[in-house]
Design a protein around this motif. Structure first.
Motif, PDB file in Angstrom:
ATOM      1  N   GLU A  74       0.809  -1.223   0.000  1.00 36.79           N
ATOM      2  CA  GLU A  74       0.000   0.000   0.000  1.00 36.79           C
ATOM      3  C   GLU A  74       0.843   1.273   0.000  1.00 36.79           C
ATOM      4  N   TYR A  75       2.157   1.136   0.221  1.00 33.29           N
ATOM      5  CA  TYR A  75       3.020   2.308   0.366  1.00 33.29           C
ATOM      6  C   TYR A  75       4.130   2.316  -0.673  1.00 33.29           C
ATOM      7  N   ASP A  76       4.514   3.535  -1.058  1.00 34.07           N
ATOM      8  CA  ASP A  76       5.631   3.719  -1.981  1.00 34.07           C
ATOM      9  C   ASP A  76       6.958   3.790  -1.230  1.00 34.07           C
ATOM     10  N   LEU A  77       6.879   4.192   0.031  1.00 39.59           N
ATOM     11  CA  LEU A  77       8.079   4.353   0.838  1.00 39.59           C
ATOM     12  C   LEU A  77       7.747   4.011   2.292  1.00 39.59           C
ATOM     13  N   ILE A  78       8.520   3.119   2.873  1.00 39.62           N
ATOM     14  CA  ILE A  78       8.360   2.788   4.287  1.00 39.62           C
ATOM     15  C   ILE A  78       9.699   3.026   4.961  1.00 39.62           C
ATOM     16  N   ILE A  79       9.668   3.826   6.019  1.00 45.59           N
ATOM     17  CA  ILE A  79      10.880   4.195   6.736  1.00 45.59           C
ATOM     18  C   ILE A  79      10.726   3.783   8.195  1.00 45.59           C
ATOM     19  N   LEU A  80      11.669   2.989   8.666  1.00 46.52           N
ATOM     20  CA  LEU A  80      11.744   2.642  10.077  1.00 46.52           C
ATOM     21  C   LEU A  80      12.613   3.693  10.745  1.00 46.52           C
ATOM     22  N   LEU A  83      17.433   5.589  15.819  1.00 43.83           N
ATOM     23  CA  LEU A  83      18.374   6.708  15.907  1.00 43.83           C
ATOM     24  C   LEU A  83      18.792   7.186  14.527  1.00 43.83           C
ATOM     25  N   ILE A  84      18.764   6.290  13.572  1.00 47.34           N
ATOM     26  CA  ILE A  84      18.974   6.650  12.173  1.00 47.34           C
ATOM     27  C   ILE A  84      17.850   6.001  11.362  1.00 47.34           C
ATOM     28  N   PRO A  85      17.566   6.537  10.182  1.00 49.63           N
ATOM     29  CA  PRO A  85      16.461   5.985   9.381  1.00 49.63           C
ATOM     30  C   PRO A  85      16.892   4.746   8.595  1.00 49.63           C
ATOM     31  N   PHE A  86      16.002   3.768   8.550  1.00 51.92           N
ATOM     32  CA  PHE A  86      16.226   2.562   7.759  1.00 51.92           C
ATOM     33  C   PHE A  86      15.100   2.458   6.730  1.00 51.92           C
ATOM     34  N   ILE A  87      15.458   2.274   5.488  1.00 50.36           N
ATOM     35  CA  ILE A  87      14.466   2.137   4.423  1.00 50.36           C
ATOM     36  C   ILE A  87      14.012   0.683   4.378  1.00 50.36           C
ATOM     37  N   VAL A  88      12.727   0.469   4.606  1.00 50.06           N
ATOM     38  CA  VAL A  88      12.142  -0.871   4.576  1.00 50.06           C
ATOM     39  C   VAL A  88      11.690  -1.198   3.158  1.00 50.06           C
ATOM     40  N   LYS A  89      11.127  -0.190   2.478  1.00 49.68           N
ATOM     41  CA  LYS A  89      10.619  -0.382   1.123  1.00 49.68           C
ATOM     42  C   LYS A  89      10.660   0.950   0.401  1.00 49.68           C
ATOM     43  N   LYS A  90      10.934   0.894  -0.896  1.00 45.36           N
ATOM     44  CA  LYS A  90      10.902   2.116  -1.696  1.00 45.36           C
ATOM     45  C   LYS A  90      10.535   1.795  -3.141  1.00 45.36           C
ATOM     46  N   ASP A  91       9.736   2.642  -3.730  1.00 44.71           N
ATOM     47  CA  ASP A  91       9.478   2.607  -5.165  1.00 44.71           C
ATOM     48  C   ASP A  91      10.279   3.775  -5.731  1.00 44.71           C
ATOM     49  N   ILE A  92      11.545   3.538  -6.000  1.00 43.76           N
ATOM     50  CA  ILE A  92      12.477   4.616  -6.316  1.00 43.76           C
ATOM     51  C   ILE A  92      12.093   5.345  -7.596  1.00 43.76           C
ATOM     52  N   ASN A 104      17.217  11.377  -3.585  1.00 41.22           N
ATOM     53  CA  ASN A 104      18.627  11.497  -3.207  1.00 41.22           C
ATOM     54  C   ASN A 104      18.834  11.320  -1.706  1.00 41.22           C
ATOM     55  N   ILE A 105      17.924  11.829  -0.906  1.00 41.59           N
ATOM     56  CA  ILE A 105      18.025  11.656   0.549  1.00 41.59           C
ATOM     57  C   ILE A 105      17.888  10.181   0.914  1.00 41.59           C
ATOM     58  N   ILE A 106      16.910   9.508   0.324  1.00 44.36           N
ATOM     59  CA  ILE A 106      16.700   8.081   0.594  1.00 44.36           C
ATOM     60  C   ILE A 106      17.943   7.279   0.225  1.00 44.36           C
ATOM     61  N   LEU A 107      18.497   7.541  -0.947  1.00 46.81           N
ATOM     62  CA  LEU A 107      19.699   6.813  -1.372  1.00 46.81           C
ATOM     63  C   LEU A 107      20.882   7.116  -0.460  1.00 46.81           C
TER      64      LEU A 107
END
Length: 189
Positions: A74-80, A83-92, A104-107
């Motif tokens: 259901e999501y294009d981007l999931i961020i955990l 203390l730092i962000p972890f990308i769970v899923k992305k539709d880049i 660019n921030i996600i990468l």
């Protein structure tokens, strides 16, 4: 305009969720015209309501226990958020078509995990906290801006998050024999 559907998963207790909500507010301020934001916050509904109810930076919020892996479609981007962000899923591709800056921030977040042994913070989140705290101190970071790895959001030392207090402030201060000001509270629980 087609928007990016973003879900934030927040790890931690009440105080940590407040810190992460502050980051989400910065994220919203930067990318508001590009994103719909869902938050999987604390496991306690009362805490979620205290932090997220009537906030303009999220479209919807849920109890953390409501998150299911099958929702990922259901999501294009999931961020955990830890203390730092972890990308769970992305539709880049979709993200790049809507916001090259966000792409660019996600990468950059993903690349951060893969340099200088930083993957320890992802693979051993709890065990690596003492090392990460030391690294943050050496990097002149604090709990509020640690998640802003490359200072893309210019997070200050003060909260921008506005939490609506339902009690009379004067009453609470009097009850605990406090004067007006800023407080640091310590708790373990």
């Amino acid at each position: 305009m087609n928007k990016i559907k973003v879900a934030f998963k927040v790890n931690g207790g009440f105080g940590t969720v407040i810190v992460r909500a502050n980051f989400i507010n910065y994220f919203f301020n930067k990318f508001r015209k590009y994103c719909h934001i869902s938050i999987f916050g604390h496991s306690n509904d009362n805490i979620n309501n205290a932090i997220f109810k009537n906030q303009d930076f999220c479209d919807v919020y849920y109890n953390s226990n409501q998150y299911r892996n099958e929702y990922e479609n259901e999501y294009d981007l999931i961020i955990l958020l830890d203390l730092i962000p972890f990308i769970v899923k992305k539709d880049i591709k979709k993200i790049e078509n809507i916001s090259k800056e966000l792409k660019n921030i996600i990468l950059s977040w993903e690349n951060y995990i893969n340099i200088d042994g930083n993957n320890i913070y992802k693979n051993f989140i709890r065990e690596s906290k003492p090392y990460l705290y030391k690294k943050l101190i050496n990097s002149k970071k604090n709990i509020l801006n640690s998640i802003d790895i490359y200072d893309n959001f210019n997070i200050s030392d003060e909260y921008i998050l506005n939490i609506n207090l339902y009690k009379n402030i004067e009453e609470v201060l009097t009850k605990f024999n406090l004067s007006k000001g800023s407080y640091i509270t310590l708790q373990r629980g």
